[in-house]
Design a protein around this motif. Structure first.
Motif, short mmCIF file in Angstrom:
data_model
loop_
_atom_site.label_atom_id
_atom_site.label_comp_id
_atom_site.label_asym_id
_atom_site.label_seq_id
_atom_site.Cartn_x
_atom_site.Cartn_y
_atom_site.Cartn_z
N ALA A 111 4.95 -2.72 -9.54
CA ALA A 111 4.31 -3.70 -10.42
C ALA A 111 3.01 -2.95 -10.95
N ARG A 155 -1.00 -7.42 -0.03
CA ARG A 155 -0.45 -7.42 -1.35
C ARG A 155 -1.27 -7.70 -2.45
N THR A 208 7.88 -14.49 -13.49
CA THR A 208 8.09 -13.13 -13.77
C THR A 208 7.67 -12.37 -12.52
N GLY A 209 7.54 -12.80 -11.31
CA GLY A 209 7.43 -12.08 -9.97
C GLY A 209 8.89 -11.58 -9.77
N ARG A 244 10.35 -8.03 -8.80
CA ARG A 244 10.99 -7.74 -7.78
C ARG A 244 12.58 -7.06 -7.96
N ARG A 274 -5.40 -2.79 -8.96
CA ARG A 274 -4.57 -1.86 -9.65
C ARG A 274 -5.16 -1.81 -11.07
N ASP A 279 -2.56 -5.91 -5.58
CA ASP A 279 -2.48 -6.57 -7.04
C ASP A 279 -3.52 -6.66 -7.82
N ARG A 313 0.92 -12.88 -12.26
CA ARG A 313 -0.30 -12.50 -12.14
C ARG A 313 -1.30 -12.30 -13.46
N ASP A 314 -0.81 -11.91 -14.63
CA ASP A 314 -1.34 -11.45 -15.61
C ASP A 314 -0.93 -12.35 -16.96
N ARG A 316 5.29 -2.15 -16.61
CA ARG A 316 4.66 -3.42 -17.07
C ARG A 316 4.93 -3.67 -18.62
O1 DC Z 1 5.29 -13.97 -7.37
P1 DC Z 1 5.82 -13.06 -6.44
O2 DC Z 1 5.35 -12.74 -5.03
O3 DC Z 1 7.39 -12.84 -6.44
O4 DC Z 1 5.40 -11.29 -7.02
C1 DC Z 1 6.15 -10.14 -6.64
C2 DC Z 1 4.89 -9.08 -7.01
O5 DC Z 1 5.22 -8.69 -8.54
C3 DC Z 1 3.77 -9.38 -6.78
O6 DC Z 1 3.10 -8.72 -5.52
C4 DC Z 1 2.70 -9.07 -8.21
C5 DC Z 1 3.90 -8.53 -9.03
N1 DC Z 1 3.65 -9.34 -10.17
C6 DC Z 1 2.89 -8.89 -11.17
O7 DC Z 1 2.21 -7.59 -11.06
N2 DC Z 1 2.82 -9.50 -12.42
C7 DC Z 1 3.17 -10.61 -12.66
N3 DC Z 1 3.12 -11.30 -13.68
C8 DC Z 1 3.94 -11.20 -11.29
C9 DC Z 1 4.16 -10.62 -10.44
#
Ligand code: DC
Length: 211
Positions: free
Chosen positions: A96, A169, A32-33, A37, A176, A173, A124-125, A102
């Motif tokens: 993000a 970062r 999902t990152g 991106r 927020r 993250d 992340r979530d 989101r």
């Molecule tokens: O895993 P990554 O480093 O490729 O993720 C990129 C950015 O996306 C990271 O800084 C936070 C955000 N992200 C998010 O807010 N929620 C997610 N489910 C996945 C990533």
């Protein structure tokens, strides 16, 4: 629906582990990152002001994203490498943190899993917000130094600088307002510092037997 949710900070090994776990379990894998991106990349390519929340959220609603084992395409354009440039990495946290973005990504992730009957999904979530009823929720972490060293091994760079950038970062993250990175929703914590991929994988497969 069988969902394995893997969350954690940057460089904890989520992608490597999620991909390997998906193969072992015969499930598909979603990064999902890469979706956040890809939206960031699309917004930059269109010259949008990333602080313009409405414009970026509108783009997130209409952009054609393909994120799969072959890579990433944005509006049909190959973007697998382009979403991992330092410019996108530095800007992605702003995008993000945008609630409109989101909501759209959450809906797409839930639809992705519905169609496939589940999957191994990392971000992340994922366990805290997107799939709170996941079969197993993991929070992968590692020491900041280890995480920076892993990123340098993958993509090069100066380890001190990368460690600082990762810390900044993660701080953004985690702080927020909308679905921050957290480990307070009851995930199983896995500290991968000093552990190899196979070791982490075996540990997770054991955890799965217990759920
Ligand atoms: O895993 P990554 O480093 O490729 O993720 C990129 C950015 O996306 C990271 O800084 C936070 C955000 N992200 C998010 O807010 N929620 C997610 N489910 C996945 C990533």
């Amino acid at each position: 629906m069988r969902v394995i949710a893997i969350d954690g900070p940057a460089g904890a090994g989520k992608s490597t582990i999620a991909r390997a776990l998906a193969t072992r379990l015969g499930l598909e894998y979603l990064d999902t990152g890469a979706m956040y991106r890809a939206v960031t990349f699309a917004a930059m390519r269109r010259g949008l002001d990333l602080e313009d929340r409405e414009a970026v959220a509108e783009l997130a609603g209409e952009v054609d994203l393909e994120v799969d084992e072959h890579g990433v395409r944005v509006d049909g354009v190959e973007a697998t490498a382009a979403i991992r440039t330092p410019e996108v990495t530095a800007a992605v946290s702003i995008v993000a943190a945008n609630s409109g973005v989101r909501a759209e990504m959450r809906a797409r992730q839930q639809a992705w899993a519905m169609i496939r009957g589940g999957g191994v999904i990392e971000g992340r979530d994922i366990g805290s917000v997107v799939f709170p009823d996941a079969e197993l929720k993991l929070y992968l972490t590692a020491s900041p130094r280890t995480r920076a060293e892993r990123r340098v091994a993958e993509a090069g760079g100066d380890v001190d600088e990368i460690e600082q950038a990762i810390a900044a970062r993660d701080h953004y993250d985690s702080n927020r307002a909308d679905s921050p990175l957290t480990d307070t929703h009851g995930p199983v914590l896995v500290d991968t510092t000093g552990m190899g991929v196979d070791e982490v994988l075996d540990h997770i497969l054991q955890l799965l037997e217990q759920v």
